[in-house]
Structures are given as structure tokens and as C-alpha cells.
Design an enzyme around this catalytic site. Structure first.
Site, PDB file in Angstrom:
ATOM      1  N   ALA A 123      10.746   4.749  -2.093  1.00  0.00           N
ATOM      2  CA  ALA A 123      11.398   3.923  -3.101  1.00  0.00           C
ATOM      3  C   ALA A 123      11.032   2.451  -3.039  1.00  0.00           C
ATOM      4  CB  ALA A 123      12.913   4.068  -2.969  1.00  0.00           C
ATOM      5  N   ASN A 188      16.345   6.138   4.046  1.00  0.00           N
ATOM      6  CA  ASN A 188      15.004   6.547   4.452  1.00  0.00           C
ATOM      7  C   ASN A 188      14.016   5.399   4.330  1.00  0.00           C
ATOM      8  OD1 ASN A 188      15.320   9.303   5.243  1.00  0.00           O
ATOM      9  ND2 ASN A 188      15.613   9.836   3.099  1.00  0.00           N
ATOM     10  N   HIS A 218      15.638  -3.124  -3.084  1.00  0.00           N
ATOM     11  CA  HIS A 218      15.200  -3.163  -1.696  1.00  0.00           C
ATOM     12  C   HIS A 218      14.425  -4.462  -1.494  1.00  0.00           C
ATOM     13  CE1 HIS A 218      16.051   1.173  -1.664  1.00  0.00           C
ATOM     14  NE2 HIS A 218      15.391   1.212  -2.797  1.00  0.00           N
TER      15      HIS A 218
END
Length: 265
Positions: A123, A188, A218
């Protein structure tokens, strides 16, 4: 000749991967491995030409690559045997590698089978730059910012009333190892950042619930004598699973397409 691919698991990510590659002449998804007892039901749902299996004993003899799309337990259960058998193994659930003993088993299996353990970026973007800088970095921090209800099903539910969060709220601070083991379904990316950079115990992590967030963000900051990296990735979730970034599925698609082309970026 097309690359023969086997997927482990058939949730939202695997279904999106199959859809995206359905007309790709260089990639053939031949099988999907699921738990015993689910094989018949899955076979009825799979696209034509893909076989449901429930054991590595039934793995297609010409398999070129196995991609895990099923979580940490699948990495631990199937990864060593796949690698020892000489087949490259791709991992989306990188949080499983926060367990040093498990990571060592996978490394030894890859050496025995002369096969690669490949971490798919998932991601987050910028992993190539982080990995290039690697041990030349002094500090790496990672911040995950998601809408409060995206943290449902995680340990944050036991410490916070997620539905009542009205301002940006820190849910966790600690090392990447602690985050990956405590939030296995949500963090993850943390493990990928740690493995690309300065390791699980040196990488600093903050997980945050933000009611103003419109998606999952993120952010990585990494500094060293030669580098000053600061970048963020924001992406929408897959409609079939609000906990999973759409970019995770498409990073898997990219990794598989790289298996069948001559020029790789």
C-alpha cells in the site's frame, strides 16, 4: 510462454488481481490455494480456467510463482515449502516477517530451493528509494493515518471508542516490530518499511485515527548523511474490503507482470 501463477487465498486482493490480469497474455493464474473444506465453494466462484486446490501437493507442476494473499498464517504455513521446492514466493502480509525465527526459516528455505522470497511493496510508495538508502540511514519514522472505523477489528477497539473519535488520535507508538505483531491486519506496511530500511527495532511507528481522513495515508520520513526522504502515499480502499488499500492489489499485479516482461522498472 506465459508465467504460471498460483495465489494463496481468494479475498478482495486476490479477486482484484485475477480481474486485472484476466486478459494478460503473459500471465496465467492457474490455481488458488485455500483451506480444506472451502475448495468446492471457491471453485464455483472462480473465473473459468482457474482451479481451486487445498494442498501444496496439488500445485501445478509448472508453477513459476506463488503469491500469498491470505495473511500471516499463510506465509508461515506455506512459504518454507514453496521456497524449498524451488518456486519463488511473493508476500503481501509482510508483518509475518516481524518474527525473526519465521523469517530465518524462510531465508533458509530460499537458499535450499534456490528460490526468491519477494516482498511486494503493497500500500505504500517509495520503498525503492528507502531500500536504496538502506543502512546509510540514521532514522526512519512511519506514520499511518486512517479514518477511525478503519481500525475496527484491531487492538485499538479495546483502548478507544472508535465511533466517538472526533479529533486526530494516536492509537499506538512504538517500534515497527511491536506494531507489526500487535496490528497484524493493519500494519503490514510497517514491516515492509522496516525491512527496506533500518530494521524492525530501529524504525519508529505511529498509528493514528483521524476523523477528517478521506482515505489511508502512509508517511515515511528517513534521514542520513546523504539522504533526507519525506513522502506520503494516500489511496482509496478496495470496495470489497475497506481495510485494504487498492494500491496493495495493484502492486501485486505489477509484481506479477514483471515476471513476464523483458524491461522492468
Amino acid at each position: 510462454m506465459p508465467q504460471t501463477i498460483v495465489l494463496i487465498g481468494y479475498g478482495a486482493i486476490a479477486a482484484e488481481v485475477c480481474k486485472a490480469l484476466s486478459r494478460d497474455a503473459e500471465i496465467r493464474i492457474a490455481q488458488v490455494l485455500v483451506r480444506p473444506g472451502r475448495q468446492a465453494a471457491l471453485q464455483a466462484a472462480l473465473p473459468s480456467g482457474i482451479q481451486a486446490i487445498s494442498s501444496l501437493d496439488d500445485l501445478h507442476p509448472d508453477t513459476d510463482f506463488v503469491l500469498e494473499c491470505a495473511g500471516h498464517d499463510a506465509v508461515r504455513q506455506f512459504g518454507p515449502d514453496v521456497l524449498r521446492g524451488g518456486v519463488d514466493f511473493g508476500v503481501l502480509s509482510a508483518g509475518a516477517l516481524a518474527d525473526d525465527a519465521g523469517l530465518d526459516r524462510l531465508r533458509r528455505a530460499s537458499q535450499t530451493g534456490a528460490a526468491q522470497l519477494i516482498l511486494v511493496s503493497g500500500a505504500i510508495g517509495g520503498i525503492d528509494a528507502l531500500a536504496a538508502a538502506g543502512d546509510r540511514l540514521d532514522k526512519v519514522t512511519y506514520l499511518s493515518r486512517k479514518p477511525p472505523l478503519s481500525w475496527r477489528g484491531s487492538p485499538a477497539e479495546t483502548t478507544h471508542n472508535l465511533a466517538c473519535i472526533t479529533a486526530p488520535t494516536v492509537l499506538f507508538t512504538g517500534t515497527a516490530r511491536e506494531a507489526a505483531l500487535t496490528f497484524p491486519k493493519n500494519a503490514n506496511v510497517v514491516a515492509t518499511v522496516a525491512l527496506a530500511g533500518i530494521g524492525f527495532d530501529a524504525t519508529e511507528v505511529t498509528l493514528m485515527a483521524d476523523p477528517d481522513a478521506t482515505g489511508n495515508t502512509h508517511r515515511i520520513k528517513a534521514t542520513g548523511p546523504l539522504f533526507d526522504l519525506d513522502y506520503a502515499t494516500q489511496g482509496a480502499a478496495l470496495p470489497a474490503n475497506p481495510k485494504t488499500s487498492a494500491l496493495t492489489a495493484y502492486s501485486a499485479v505489477r509484481a506479477l507482470r514483471h515476471r513476464g516482461i523483458g524491461v522492468v522498472i
